[in-house]
Design a protein around this motif. Structure first.
Motif, PDB file in Angstrom:
ATOM      1  N   ARG A 113       0.729  -1.153  -0.030  1.00 21.41           N
ATOM      2  CA  ARG A 113      -0.006  -0.044  -0.063  1.00 21.41           C
ATOM      3  C   ARG A 113       0.918   1.200   0.106  1.00 21.41           C
ATOM      4  N   HIS A 114       2.006   1.214   0.646  1.00 21.79           N
ATOM      5  CA  HIS A 114       2.923   2.287   0.717  1.00 21.79           C
ATOM      6  C   HIS A 114       3.962   2.470   0.108  1.00 21.79           C
ATOM      7  N   GLY A 115       4.086   1.294  -1.000  1.00 18.29           N
ATOM      8  CA  GLY A 115       5.150   1.366  -1.707  1.00 18.29           C
ATOM      9  C   GLY A 115       6.446   0.899  -1.106  1.00 18.29           C
ATOM     10  N   VAL A 116       6.406   0.412  -0.177  1.00 14.17           N
ATOM     11  CA  VAL A 116       7.548   0.265   0.586  1.00 14.17           C
ATOM     12  C   VAL A 116       8.427  -1.200  -0.168  1.00 14.17           C
ATOM     13  N   ARG A 157       6.146 -10.308  -7.154  1.00 16.10           N
ATOM     14  CA  ARG A 157       6.083 -10.960  -8.531  1.00 16.10           C
ATOM     15  C   ARG A 157       7.378 -11.744  -8.599  1.00 16.10           C
ATOM     16  N   ILE A 209       8.263 -15.753  -8.239  1.00 19.26           N
ATOM     17  CA  ILE A 209       8.568 -16.554  -9.272  1.00 19.26           C
ATOM     18  C   ILE A 209       9.894 -17.203  -9.164  1.00 19.26           C
ATOM     19  N   ILE A 222      -0.091 -14.407  -7.945  1.00 16.72           N
ATOM     20  CA  ILE A 222       0.078 -13.234  -9.296  1.00 16.72           C
ATOM     21  C   ILE A 222      -1.446 -12.781  -9.311  1.00 16.72           C
ATOM     22  N   ARG A 251      -6.025   0.711 -10.907  1.00 18.92           N
ATOM     23  CA  ARG A 251      -6.274   1.543 -12.276  1.00 18.92           C
ATOM     24  C   ARG A 251      -7.709   2.135 -12.287  1.00 18.92           C
ATOM     25  N   ALA A 286      -7.472   5.502 -10.635  1.00 20.89           N
ATOM     26  CA  ALA A 286      -6.894   6.465 -11.497  1.00 20.89           C
ATOM     27  C   ALA A 286      -7.833   6.965 -12.474  1.00 20.89           C
ATOM     28  N   ASP A 324       2.747   6.932  -1.044  1.00 24.23           N
ATOM     29  CA  ASP A 324       2.551   5.686  -1.984  1.00 24.23           C
ATOM     30  C   ASP A 324       3.746   5.145  -2.482  1.00 24.23           C
ATOM     31  N   CYS A 325       4.928   5.809  -2.035  1.00 23.25           N
ATOM     32  CA  CYS A 325       6.260   5.086  -2.381  1.00 23.25           C
ATOM     33  C   CYS A 325       7.419   5.236  -1.420  1.00 23.25           C
ATOM     34  N   ARG A 347      10.005   3.586  -0.334  1.00 24.43           N
ATOM     35  CA  ARG A 347      11.172   2.626  -0.467  1.00 24.43           C
ATOM     36  C   ARG A 347      12.300   3.522  -0.778  1.00 24.43           C
ATOM     37  N   PRO A 354      -2.517   7.497  -7.774  1.00 20.89           N
ATOM     38  CA  PRO A 354      -3.734   7.557  -8.493  1.00 20.89           C
ATOM     39  C   PRO A 354      -4.609   8.582  -7.656  1.00 20.89           C
ATOM     40  N   PRO A 358       5.877  -0.182 -14.199  1.00 19.93           N
ATOM     41  CA  PRO A 358       4.479  -0.531 -13.957  1.00 19.93           C
ATOM     42  C   PRO A 358       4.184  -1.942 -13.735  1.00 19.93           C
ATOM     43  N   PHE A 359       3.301  -2.583 -13.038  1.00 22.95           N
ATOM     44  CA  PHE A 359       2.984  -4.008 -12.885  1.00 22.95           C
ATOM     45  C   PHE A 359       3.071  -4.816 -14.440  1.00 22.95           C
ATOM     46  N   LEU A 360       2.094  -4.165 -15.165  1.00 26.40           N
ATOM     47  CA  LEU A 360       2.004  -4.910 -16.415  1.00 26.40           C
ATOM     48  C   LEU A 360       2.820  -3.905 -17.458  1.00 26.40           C
ATOM     49  N   TYR A 409       2.428  -3.066 -20.394  1.00 25.03           N
ATOM     50  CA  TYR A 409       1.439  -2.926 -21.183  1.00 25.03           C
ATOM     51  C   TYR A 409       0.718  -1.592 -21.500  1.00 25.03           C
ATOM     52  N   LEU A 444      -7.566  -1.581 -21.533  1.00 27.77           N
ATOM     53  CA  LEU A 444      -7.915  -2.808 -20.503  1.00 27.77           C
ATOM     54  C   LEU A 444      -9.121  -2.378 -20.180  1.00 27.77           C
ATOM     55  N   TYR A 454     -10.500  -7.463 -17.406  1.00 27.52           N
ATOM     56  CA  TYR A 454      -9.375  -6.956 -17.268  1.00 27.52           C
ATOM     57  C   TYR A 454      -8.208  -8.040 -17.216  1.00 27.52           C
ATOM     58  N   TRP A 455      -8.460  -9.025 -16.403  1.00 25.57           N
ATOM     59  CA  TRP A 455      -7.854 -10.298 -16.352  1.00 25.57           C
ATOM     60  C   TRP A 455      -7.331 -11.055 -17.760  1.00 25.57           C
ATOM     61  N   ALA A 496       0.926 -10.396 -16.911  1.00 24.68           N
ATOM     62  CA  ALA A 496       1.335 -10.249 -15.241  1.00 24.68           C
ATOM     63  C   ALA A 496       2.328 -11.156 -14.752  1.00 24.68           C
ATOM     64  N   TYR A 497       2.844 -11.965 -15.589  1.00 23.40           N
ATOM     65  CA  TYR A 497       3.943 -12.769 -15.075  1.00 23.40           C
ATOM     66  C   TYR A 497       5.226 -12.075 -15.377  1.00 23.40           C
ATOM     67  N   GLY A 498       5.250 -10.882 -15.913  1.00 28.13           N
ATOM     68  CA  GLY A 498       6.412 -10.137 -16.312  1.00 28.13           C
ATOM     69  C   GLY A 498       7.341 -10.839 -17.389  1.00 28.13           C
ATOM     70  N   ALA A 533       9.259 -13.213 -16.840  1.00 26.96           N
ATOM     71  CA  ALA A 533       9.422 -14.624 -16.400  1.00 26.96           C
ATOM     72  C   ALA A 533       9.468 -15.667 -17.495  1.00 26.96           C
TER      73      ALA A 533
END
Ligand code: FAD
Lengths: 282, 179
Positions: free
Chosen positions: A70-73, A80, A84, A97, A108, A111, B27-28, B30, B104, B128-130, B132, B136, B144-145, B152-154, B156
């Motif tokens: 949630r907080h982008g940590v 993922r 994997i 996944i 999304r 947004a 939201d970020c 890290r 967002p 981004p996660f996807l 793409y 969508l 969406y899926w 979604a598997y990047g 890999a």
């Protein structure tokens, strides 16, 4: 603001003094630690295969990464990759996944639609009731975890004390609030947002709407059997209400009592039931 | 406001990065935050949004969690009106640019507009996660899926499962139901 603290207690005392309103609302502090180091320990511990088999159980192998995500940590992509790295075939990470993708999906939507998407009904209710039939405030007994239902009160205590609930417990508690107590999903969602460490307007509100039926084809309900099964009987075994609690019955019986018939329902589910009896009882 | 759609920080001139501050938001949090990475050593700030905390009825445990995250980041911690605090911090450092990461939240856009009206704001994209950019359908997760699962598997190179090949063909083909 300060950055040097002798220890966690000193940090907590400082934050409580700086934000007295937040501490007055609820002074609990979660055992979970913030920060990247703590997040990486959780990242190292994920087990994608076990996750797929056990994620619906309250004691299952879920990641508990939500507050960090949630907080982008940590990012969804990092989770993922970590997942994997631990498997040899796609099938073993598919479930995890897909759950990560739920977060991406909700973000999304947020947004694209902003506050309107997350605070307004996305669709009509499918309970046979209209928005005006739902209370717009959360009663004290729910807020304080004094409903008299041991399972719900335990979930509420956990929410307040730890800022975390397993997904299944969130679903049951939300369904209890909205359907058994006939309270609008908005006060319920706002209450969760005040307590959850992972509180996220998109994931939270759209999940409440999913339970309510304003963002799904039908309302979500459960029965005692379902709760007992996924909690391994933790609450039911010693419950004084066992056999006559609000959640007893088949799904059809419960729907018959909680909802008014919808055009597409099997009429037999409602035969002999007083519509709304359970909700009206409280 | 510069958005990742028309510019990435990689394309920004060097001086802009030298004279930048970084606005870190919730939201970020890290250490690898892309805005921090884009301007190593630049002064960085996080602001507790007092009005938002009140609106959400935020409780102590969330604030302690956030504070613990912040203590691992090279940021000055302030509170109050976010745009005012970030601008004061930027002016104090003689900054000509503010860098941040996307969100967002409508409130983020509103704060971003206020910052950008005084000092240019660059939103450094996150991976981004996807991978793409196309359309969508967000009406239901299943729609969406249907498309997202291809990305979604990047990157890999995991082998497909035996039961997966036909279902992929179906989706890649004429967009049948998700199996
Ligand atoms: C009523 C209700 C309210 C919720 N409120 C929130 C919220 O405020 N914030 C939040 O992050 N999640 C919310 N969820 C979704 C889900 O319950 C939590 O993400 C999950 O329980 C967090 O635990 P975990 O990290 O162990 O999850 P895991 O099962 O280990 O999943 C890994 C990650 O995938 C994401 N994820 C998993 N399931 C979902 C889901 N159904 N929807 C969105 N993302 C998901 C989360 O980021 C999670 O950390 C809510 C669900 C319900 C039913």
């Amino acid at each position: 603001m300060a950055r040097d603290f002798a220890d966690r207690d000193a940090l907590i005392a400082y934050v409580a003094a700086q934000f007295p309103d937040a501490a007055e609302r609820d002074a609990n502090v979660a055992p979970v630690r913030g920060g990247r180091a703590a997040a990486e320990r959780r990242l190292d511990a994920i087990r994608p295969r076990e996750y797929a088999w056990t994620r619906n159980e309250l004691s299952g192998d879920v990641t508990r990464l939500s507050a960090y995500l949630r907080h982008g940590v940590v990012s969804l992509g990092e989770v993922r990759t970590a997942a994997i790295d631990r498997v040899n075939r796609r099938g073993d990470v598919r479930k995890l996944i897909q759950e990560l993708a739920w977060r991406d999906y909700f973000q999304r939507l947020y947004a694209a639609g902003g506050d309107e998407t997350i605070w307004e009904d996305q669709e009509d209710w499918k309970t046979g009731f209209g928005p005006e039939d739902y209370a717009d405030t959360l009663p004290e007994d729910i807020r304080l975890g004094a409903t008299g239902l041991p399972c719900m009160d335990a979930f509420i205590a956990e929410l307040r004390e730890t800022g975390y609930l397993h997904n299944h417990a969130r679903m049951w508690l939300a369904a209890y609030v909205v359907h058994w107590r006939r309270i609008d999903w908005r006060p319920g969602a706002a209450w969760f947002l005040a307590h959850l460490l992972d509180g996220d307007p998109a994931s939270n509100n759209l999940s409440w709407q999913w339970v309510a039926s304003t963002f799904s084809p039908k309302p979500y309900v459960f029965n005692r059997e379902n709760l007992e099964r996924y909690t391994a009987g933790a609450h039911c075994r010693t419950c004084p209400l066992l056999g006559h609690c609000d959640f007893e019955g088949t799904y059809d019986e419960i729907k018959g009592e909680l909802f008014r018939p919808m055009p597409w329902d099997d009429a037999s589910a409602h035969r002999g039931a007083t519509n709304g009896k359970r909700a009206a009882r409280r | 406001m510069t958005d990742h759609r028309d510019e990435t920080i990689g394309a920004a001139p060097d001086e802009a990065i030298r004279n930048a501050i970084v606005w870190v938001h919730g939201d970020c949090l890290r250490p690898g935050n892309p805005a921090l990475a884009a301007a190593p050593g630049a002064p960085a700030i996080f602001v507790f949004d007092d009005a938002l905390l009140d609106d959400y009825g935020t409780t102590l445990k969330r604030l302690v969690f956030l504070y613990e995250c912040l203590l691992e980041l090279p940021v000055t911690i302030r509170r109050g009106d976010v745009a005012e605090q970030v601008l004061a911090f930027a002016h104090g450092h003689g900054a000509e640019r503010i860098l941040t990461t996307p969100s967002p939240a409508p409130r983020f856009l509103e704060i971003g507009r206020r910052l950008d009206a005084e000092i240019p704001l660059t939103v450094v994209p996150e991976i981004p996660f996807l991978a793409y950019d196309g359309h969508l359908d967000l009406r239901r997760f299943s729609r969406y899926w249907k498309v997202a699962q291809r990305y979604a598997y990047g990157q890999a190179g995991l082998p497909l499962d035996e039961d997966e090949a036909p279902s992929r063909a179906r989706v890649d083909g004429r967009g049948g139901p998700v199996g």
